[in-house]
Design a protein around this motif. Structure first.
Motif, PDB file in Angstrom:
ATOM      1  N   LYS A 152       0.838  -1.199   0.000  1.00  0.00           N
ATOM      2  CA  LYS A 152       0.000   0.000   0.000  1.00  0.00           C
ATOM      3  C   LYS A 152       0.874   1.251   0.000  1.00  0.00           C
ATOM      4  O   LYS A 152       2.050   1.205   0.368  1.00  0.00           O
ATOM      5  CB  LYS A 152      -0.917   0.037   1.228  1.00  0.00           C
ATOM      6  CG  LYS A 152      -1.915  -1.120   1.305  1.00  0.00           C
ATOM      7  CD  LYS A 152      -2.757  -1.037   2.557  1.00  0.00           C
ATOM      8  CE  LYS A 152      -3.721  -2.231   2.666  1.00  0.00           C
ATOM      9  NZ  LYS A 152      -4.760  -2.166   1.610  1.00  0.00           N
ATOM     10  N   ALA A 153       0.274   2.367  -0.414  1.00  0.00           N
ATOM     11  CA  ALA A 153       0.973   3.647  -0.375  1.00  0.00           C
ATOM     12  C   ALA A 153      -0.043   4.760  -0.171  1.00  0.00           C
ATOM     13  O   ALA A 153      -1.203   4.646  -0.579  1.00  0.00           O
ATOM     14  CB  ALA A 153       1.759   3.889  -1.662  1.00  0.00           C
ATOM     15  N   TRP A 154       0.424   5.813   0.483  1.00  0.00           N
ATOM     16  CA  TRP A 154      -0.404   7.005   0.655  1.00  0.00           C
ATOM     17  C   TRP A 154      -0.206   7.938  -0.533  1.00  0.00           C
ATOM     18  O   TRP A 154       0.908   8.091  -1.030  1.00  0.00           O
ATOM     19  CB  TRP A 154      -0.016   7.754   1.937  1.00  0.00           C
ATOM     20  CG  TRP A 154      -0.465   7.070   3.188  1.00  0.00           C
ATOM     21  CD1 TRP A 154       0.258   6.227   3.974  1.00  0.00           C
ATOM     22  CD2 TRP A 154      -1.752   7.177   3.797  1.00  0.00           C
ATOM     23  NE1 TRP A 154      -0.484   5.782   5.028  1.00  0.00           N
ATOM     24  CE2 TRP A 154      -1.733   6.358   4.954  1.00  0.00           C
ATOM     25  CE3 TRP A 154      -2.917   7.885   3.490  1.00  0.00           C
ATOM     26  CZ2 TRP A 154      -2.833   6.226   5.789  1.00  0.00           C
ATOM     27  CZ3 TRP A 154      -4.012   7.756   4.318  1.00  0.00           C
ATOM     28  CH2 TRP A 154      -3.972   6.934   5.456  1.00  0.00           C
ATOM     29  N   PHE A 155      -1.284   8.555  -0.982  1.00  0.00           N
ATOM     30  CA  PHE A 155      -1.213   9.539  -2.056  1.00  0.00           C
ATOM     31  C   PHE A 155      -2.103  10.731  -1.726  1.00  0.00           C
ATOM     32  O   PHE A 155      -3.154  10.574  -1.100  1.00  0.00           O
ATOM     33  CB  PHE A 155      -1.706   8.957  -3.393  1.00  0.00           C
ATOM     34  CG  PHE A 155      -0.890   7.823  -3.913  1.00  0.00           C
ATOM     35  CD1 PHE A 155       0.334   8.042  -4.532  1.00  0.00           C
ATOM     36  CD2 PHE A 155      -1.345   6.520  -3.795  1.00  0.00           C
ATOM     37  CE1 PHE A 155       1.076   6.991  -5.020  1.00  0.00           C
ATOM     38  CE2 PHE A 155      -0.609   5.454  -4.281  1.00  0.00           C
ATOM     39  CZ  PHE A 155       0.607   5.686  -4.892  1.00  0.00           C
ATOM     40  N   LYS A 156      -1.670  11.885  -2.155  1.00  0.00           N
ATOM     41  CA  LYS A 156      -2.580  13.024  -2.256  1.00  0.00           C
ATOM     42  C   LYS A 156      -3.097  13.009  -3.687  1.00  0.00           C
ATOM     43  O   LYS A 156      -2.306  13.046  -4.634  1.00  0.00           O
ATOM     44  CB  LYS A 156      -1.860  14.345  -1.955  1.00  0.00           C
ATOM     45  CG  LYS A 156      -2.802  15.547  -1.988  1.00  0.00           C
ATOM     46  CD  LYS A 156      -2.103  16.827  -1.547  1.00  0.00           C
ATOM     47  CE  LYS A 156      -1.210  17.364  -2.638  1.00  0.00           C
ATOM     48  NZ  LYS A 156      -0.701  18.725  -2.324  1.00  0.00           N
ATOM     49  N   VAL A 157      -4.394  12.923  -3.851  1.00  0.00           N
ATOM     50  CA  VAL A 157      -4.978  12.820  -5.187  1.00  0.00           C
ATOM     51  C   VAL A 157      -4.623  14.071  -5.986  1.00  0.00           C
ATOM     52  O   VAL A 157      -4.906  15.197  -5.549  1.00  0.00           O
ATOM     53  CB  VAL A 157      -6.506  12.658  -5.108  1.00  0.00           C
ATOM     54  CG1 VAL A 157      -7.109  12.622  -6.513  1.00  0.00           C
ATOM     55  CG2 VAL A 157      -6.865  11.386  -4.333  1.00  0.00           C
ATOM     56  N   PRO A 158      -3.984  13.918  -7.145  1.00  0.00           N
ATOM     57  CA  PRO A 158      -3.569  15.106  -7.902  1.00  0.00           C
ATOM     58  C   PRO A 158      -4.709  15.731  -8.701  1.00  0.00           C
ATOM     59  O   PRO A 158      -5.626  15.040  -9.143  1.00  0.00           O
ATOM     60  CB  PRO A 158      -2.498  14.556  -8.852  1.00  0.00           C
ATOM     61  CG  PRO A 158      -2.886  13.125  -9.059  1.00  0.00           C
ATOM     62  CD  PRO A 158      -3.508  12.667  -7.760  1.00  0.00           C
TER      63      PRO A 158
END
Length: 422
Positions: A152-158
């Protein structure tokens, strides 16, 4: 308010019906990538975690490509570290000497990246796989370690910028010219943490190799990722290279884009990025003074694919590299190397006075296989031309397409193929 193509993929992998720009999410990963430079750091970080092994031995790819074959003791130690880790955890997709290639050409070729995937890699040009309709982006080695351990990875939705491509490019104008034009237009931070989404009827005139090149250099405009819709050509590529199932996502008609640009490919001309930024672009035919070069590099994760080598060979066939110029050709994978050999391209390069290297990232990052001395200039099909990128801090790198790099090797100065009567 609808979602962009990137947002659709991220929502699906986060188990959400909808995401919005700026939202923080945790997404499942389809592939975690590392190379011989970035993987050792990730491995040491993972060793500190309370996990027994990687989340899925089939969803980790480790590619030895930057200093392979090893150039010195330190690079040998790095590869030994990764090799032992891969053996210990029975990593399926470990690629070393004889099997390796430049990672961002190798993974699509091996069928490890397909449409709808979420992919992270500890290399900034991981955004390449957006050419197949995947969300792929570069991360740091610590994030790679977390990805290998948890899947898994964390992302800020672009947020997104839409690039509407229309028209058909002229002879000798390629995907490299398209992306250099865009970077010159919006700047190296013009798409900072944004998704660069390419659409339009002009895409049909771009080969998969063109698309890989364009997506590859999204990061040079600051982009979080670059991505293309999945058409018949992309489907054919995936069917040829992969047995994995894929998922085709499409942007909503009411998707929100921060900016939109229309680019007529028929009007684009051969473009070169002058030192020391990819955005410092100039049209070759507009140059008023000769730019004399010492070296020409044709290869890298940006332009080392078979279309690129065919283009360079068409120009170099029956011609000679100018005396005093070093021309280095680097097929991006063993398969491409073999294909080039069987087509007679390697013979053309050698007879022209070029050298052909085993697949490696070497000169692109100033590692080996083409380091520049003080005051030297190189025209290169690579992706970055920062100060000292290819050697001495007082050397210069000019980014260009394979066509311009090959023509320049013949004339000894930045030139168009047309100047050779082509």
């Amino acid at each position: 308010m609808g979602m962009t193509l990137t947002q659709k993929i991220l929502a699906a992998h986060a188990g959400l019906d909808k995401v919005e720009a700026g939202q923080l999410i945790e997404a499942d990963l389809d592939l975690v990538l590392g190379n011989d430079i970035t993987s050792p750091v990730a491995i040491h970080e993972m060793d500190k975690m309370t996990v027994d092994t990687v989340f899925d031995k089939d969803k980790v790819a480790l590619v030895m490509d930057h200093f392979i074959p090893n150039k010195d003791i330190k690079s040998a130690e790095h590869c030994k570290c990764v090799r032992e880790f891969a053996c210990r955890h029975e990593i399926t997709n470990y690629f070393d000497v004889g099997e390796m290639g430049i990672e961002h050409a190798l993974l699509p070729e091996k069928g490890l990246t397909v449409a709808g995937d979420v992919i992270i890699g500890a290399d900034s040009h991981t955004c390449t796989y957006g050419a197949l309709g995947a969300f792929s982006t570069g991360v740091g080695s610590t994030d790679m370690a977390a990805g290998m351990a948890t899947g898994k990875a964390w992302f800020k939705v672009p947020s997104a910028i839409k690039f509407n491509l229309v028209g058909k490019p002229a002879k000798w104008v390629s995907g490299k010219d398209v992306i250099l034009h865009i970077i010159g237009m919006i700047g190296v931070d013009g798409a900072l943490y944004k998704s660069m989404e390419f659409v339009g009827e002009g895409i049909q005139h771009l080969s998969m190799d063109d698309r890989f090149t364009i997506a590859n250099m999204a990061i040079e405009a600051g982009g979080k990722n670059g991505i293309f819709p999945v058409d018949d050509l992309a489907v054919a590529y995936m069917k040829e290279h992969s047995m994995r199932p894929y998922t085709v996502y499409e942007a909503d008609e009411d998707a929100v884009y921060e900016e939109e640009y229309t680019i007529d490919l028929s009007t684009l001309k051969s473009t070169v990025s002058f030192p020391h930024l990819p955005s410092n672009t100039r049209v070759v035919e507009d140059l008023t003074e000769d730019v004399v070069i010492d070296q020409s590099v044709i290869g890298s994760c940006t332009n080392g694919r078979i279309d690129d080598l065919r283009c360079a060979a068409e120009i170099l066939k029956g011609r000679k590299v100018k005396k005093g110029v070093r021309c280095i050709v680097i097929p991006a994978t063993q398969k491409i190397y073999l294909e080039a050999m069987e087509e007679g391209l390697l013979k053309i390069f050698i007879e022209a006075g070029a050298v052909v290297s085993t697949p490696t990232c070497g000169p692109c990052l100033g590692g080996y296989m083409g380091i520049l001395a003080e005051g030297e200039r190189c025209i290169s099909t690579t992706n970055r031309n920062f100060v000292g990128r290819m050697g001495h801090v007082k050397s210069e790198v000019y980014l260009a397409s394979p066509a311009v790099a090959a023509a320049s090797a013949v004339t000894g100065k930045i030139s168009l193929p047309q100047e050779l009567g082509l």
